[in-house]
Design a protein around this motif. Structure first.
Motif, short mmCIF file in Angstrom:
data_model
loop_
_atom_site.label_atom_id
_atom_site.label_comp_id
_atom_site.label_asym_id
_atom_site.label_seq_id
_atom_site.Cartn_x
_atom_site.Cartn_y
_atom_site.Cartn_z
N VAL A 337 0.86 -1.20 0.00
CA VAL A 337 0.00 0.00 0.00
C VAL A 337 0.89 1.24 0.00
O VAL A 337 2.04 1.20 0.42
N GLN A 338 0.32 2.36 -0.48
CA GLN A 338 1.06 3.61 -0.58
C GLN A 338 0.13 4.79 -0.30
O GLN A 338 -1.10 4.65 -0.34
N THR A 339 0.71 5.93 -0.02
CA THR A 339 -0.09 7.12 0.27
C THR A 339 -0.85 7.56 -0.98
O THR A 339 -0.30 7.58 -2.08
N LYS A 340 -2.12 7.92 -0.78
CA LYS A 340 -2.96 8.33 -1.91
C LYS A 340 -2.56 9.71 -2.43
O LYS A 340 -2.69 10.00 -3.62
N LYS A 341 -2.08 10.56 -1.53
CA LYS A 341 -1.68 11.91 -1.93
C LYS A 341 -0.43 12.30 -1.16
O LYS A 341 -0.05 11.65 -0.18
N GLU A 342 0.21 13.35 -1.60
CA GLU A 342 1.39 13.82 -0.88
C GLU A 342 0.96 14.48 0.43
O GLU A 342 -0.16 15.00 0.55
N ILE A 343 1.83 14.43 1.41
CA ILE A 343 1.54 15.01 2.71
C ILE A 343 2.44 16.21 2.91
O ILE A 343 3.67 16.07 3.05
N VAL A 344 1.84 17.38 2.87
CA VAL A 344 2.57 18.64 3.05
C VAL A 344 2.10 19.26 4.36
O VAL A 344 0.91 19.43 4.58
N LEU A 345 3.04 19.60 5.22
CA LEU A 345 2.70 20.11 6.54
C LEU A 345 3.43 21.41 6.83
O LEU A 345 4.57 21.60 6.39
N PRO A 346 2.80 22.31 7.59
CA PRO A 346 3.49 23.55 7.97
C PRO A 346 4.44 23.29 9.14
O PRO A 346 4.13 22.52 10.05
#
Length: 439
Positions: A337-346
């Motif tokens: 399994v893999q992340t569906k979308k990129e994870i961008v965090l402040p």
């Protein structure tokens, strides 16, 4: 000896002081309730738009009158109807007597509409989004919902679907019902007014920007003439004075919606982007037309000065320790399994390791066959600081972990062998347990 002891104690106290200072800096990294900002509003909120991470909040959960910021929900439903093919931008709709009557009141924000006149969806939408025209908004609500009362129900249903919490929609415009000339929607009272919390406004704005990003194409228009070549052209100026070139222009601002009634005060849900980071701000019940932009500037200045975004996981990344999920009856039972979308965090500038991740399985038995892109688990992201208020959606944000490819079902022979193996394994384990019981 005493002198040496005193020097050692001073050194220890100094180290402890530095440690406490470092800890305080970390634990208050997001400064969600930073009183130094002194935002003069009944409620205020600042979030990073991609993740919904809250950077500042003040009275963010109280349900308050929100005036024409209501129209963000009307905009959402218009874009949704377009996307679903229910209406078209160039489609013309006939103006009802009700929409006509409201549009003639120039003490409200309006472009006058002819009774029975025909206008395109795009014309009415631009009048609503740029000039906050109330008659045009009602005409759109009637087109999509059949009546404003039905449209208000659609608004409440959509709010629930999007995860809003402290909302109440009684009309499409955000006016107080008593301003609707006795024609307020059936089932509502003359004193009713739409309400949302600051957190709801930000969450609605986030959905609007993520689901229908073209909303900004209209929101950032500073001036336009309604029906330029028609019988009654009207010059429209955007009420969002923070747009480039306007009196309160602020670098990066390209939306979103203002509002004003006596009960709501002067409100504004704004959005701005700089250096790849987009912020969403909300101020409710400020004291003047200019104050709502001055208080928003405080929020944006704070956000852009103190934070930057970082891609923690690119799209299609695997999460360490949770690279696979077990799937029953699959050809290969451990499925990647893999992340569906990129994870961008402040991140507070100068900080790095302030988040933690965890894994959460779906609440069901996974069984092959399964299509590519099916969610088999979730990665949750939260701040390490236990006092952090979290995200618009709660203490953590959740990212789907999906299958990298189609998961095939094992053939009957493999399934039979697995069943036989499980039978003998169970039989053997039972025998071992029995024998152990003898001793």
């Amino acid at each position: 000896m005493k002198g040496m002891f005193r020097k050692q104690m001073v050194a220890i106290v100094t180290v402890l002081t530095l440690f406490c200072s470092m800890f305080f800096t970390y634990s208050s990294a997001f400064a969600e309730n930073n009183s130094a900002l002194n935002v003069e509003a009944g409620a205020a909120l600042l979030v990073e738009a991609n993740s919904g991470k809250i950077l500042y909040q003040k009275n963010a959960d109280e349900s308050l009158a929100i005036a024409s910021m209501t129209k963000m929900m009307t905009e959402y439903l218009v874009h949704e109807a377009i996307a679903k093919g229910k209406i078209k931008w160039d489609q013309k709709t006939k103006v009802s007597e009700y929409a006509h009557i409201i549009s003639q009141d120039r003490s409200l924000s309006n472009v006058p509409l002819e009774n029975g006149g025909m206008y395109t969806v795009k014309e009415l939408y631009e009048a609503m989004a740029i000039y906050s025209a109330n008659g045009a908004t009602i005409a759109l609500a009637e087109l999509i919902g059949g009546s404003e009362a039905n449209f208000a129900k659609m608004m409440n249903d959509k709010a629930k679907e999007l995860g809003l919490q402290g909302y109440k929609f009684v009309n499409a415009t955000g006016l107080i019902n008593k301003d609707l000339k006795g024609k307020h929607p059936e089932g509502t009272s003359p004193d009713d007014e739409n309400k949302m919390s600051a957190k709801d406004c930000a969450l609605l704005a986030q959905h609007l920007l993520q689901d229908y990003p073209k909303v900004l194409d209209t929101a950032k228009i500073t001036k336009k003439t309604f029906q330029k070549d028609g019988k009654y052209p009207i010059d429209m100026s955007n009420w969002n004075w923070m747009l480039k070139g306007l009196v309160k222009g602020y670098e990066g601002v390209d939306g979103l919606k203002t509002g004003h009634t006596d009960q709501a005060g002067y409100c504004f849900t704004g959005t701005a982007e700089r250096n790849g980071m987009r912020l969403i701000s909300v101020v409710i019940k400020t004291n003047s037309e200019t104050a709502r932009f001055d208080e928003t500037k405080k929020l944006f200045d704070y956000g852009f000065t103190n934070f930057q975004t970082k891609t923690v996981y690119p799209k299609a990344s695997q999460v360490k320790g949770h690279e696979t999920v077990h799937v029953n009856k699959a050809k290969d039972t451990e499925v990647p399994v893999q992340t569906k979308k990129e994870i961008v965090l402040p991140m507070p500038k100068g900080s790095q390791d302030i988040y933690k991740t965890d894994f959460k399985a779906v609440n069901k038995e996974n069984e092959a066959p399964i299509k590519k892109g099916t969610t088999l688990g979730y990665m949750t992201v939260s701040a390490k600081d236990p006092n952090d208020v979290g995200f618009l959606t709660g203490k953590s944000m959740q990212v789907d972990l999906v299958t990298k490819q189609e998961v095939e079902k094992a053939n009957w022979f493999v399934l039979s062998m697995r069943s036989i193996g499980s039978f003998f394994s169970g039989l053997w384990n039972g025998t071992v347990d029995t024998v152990k019981g003898w001793f």
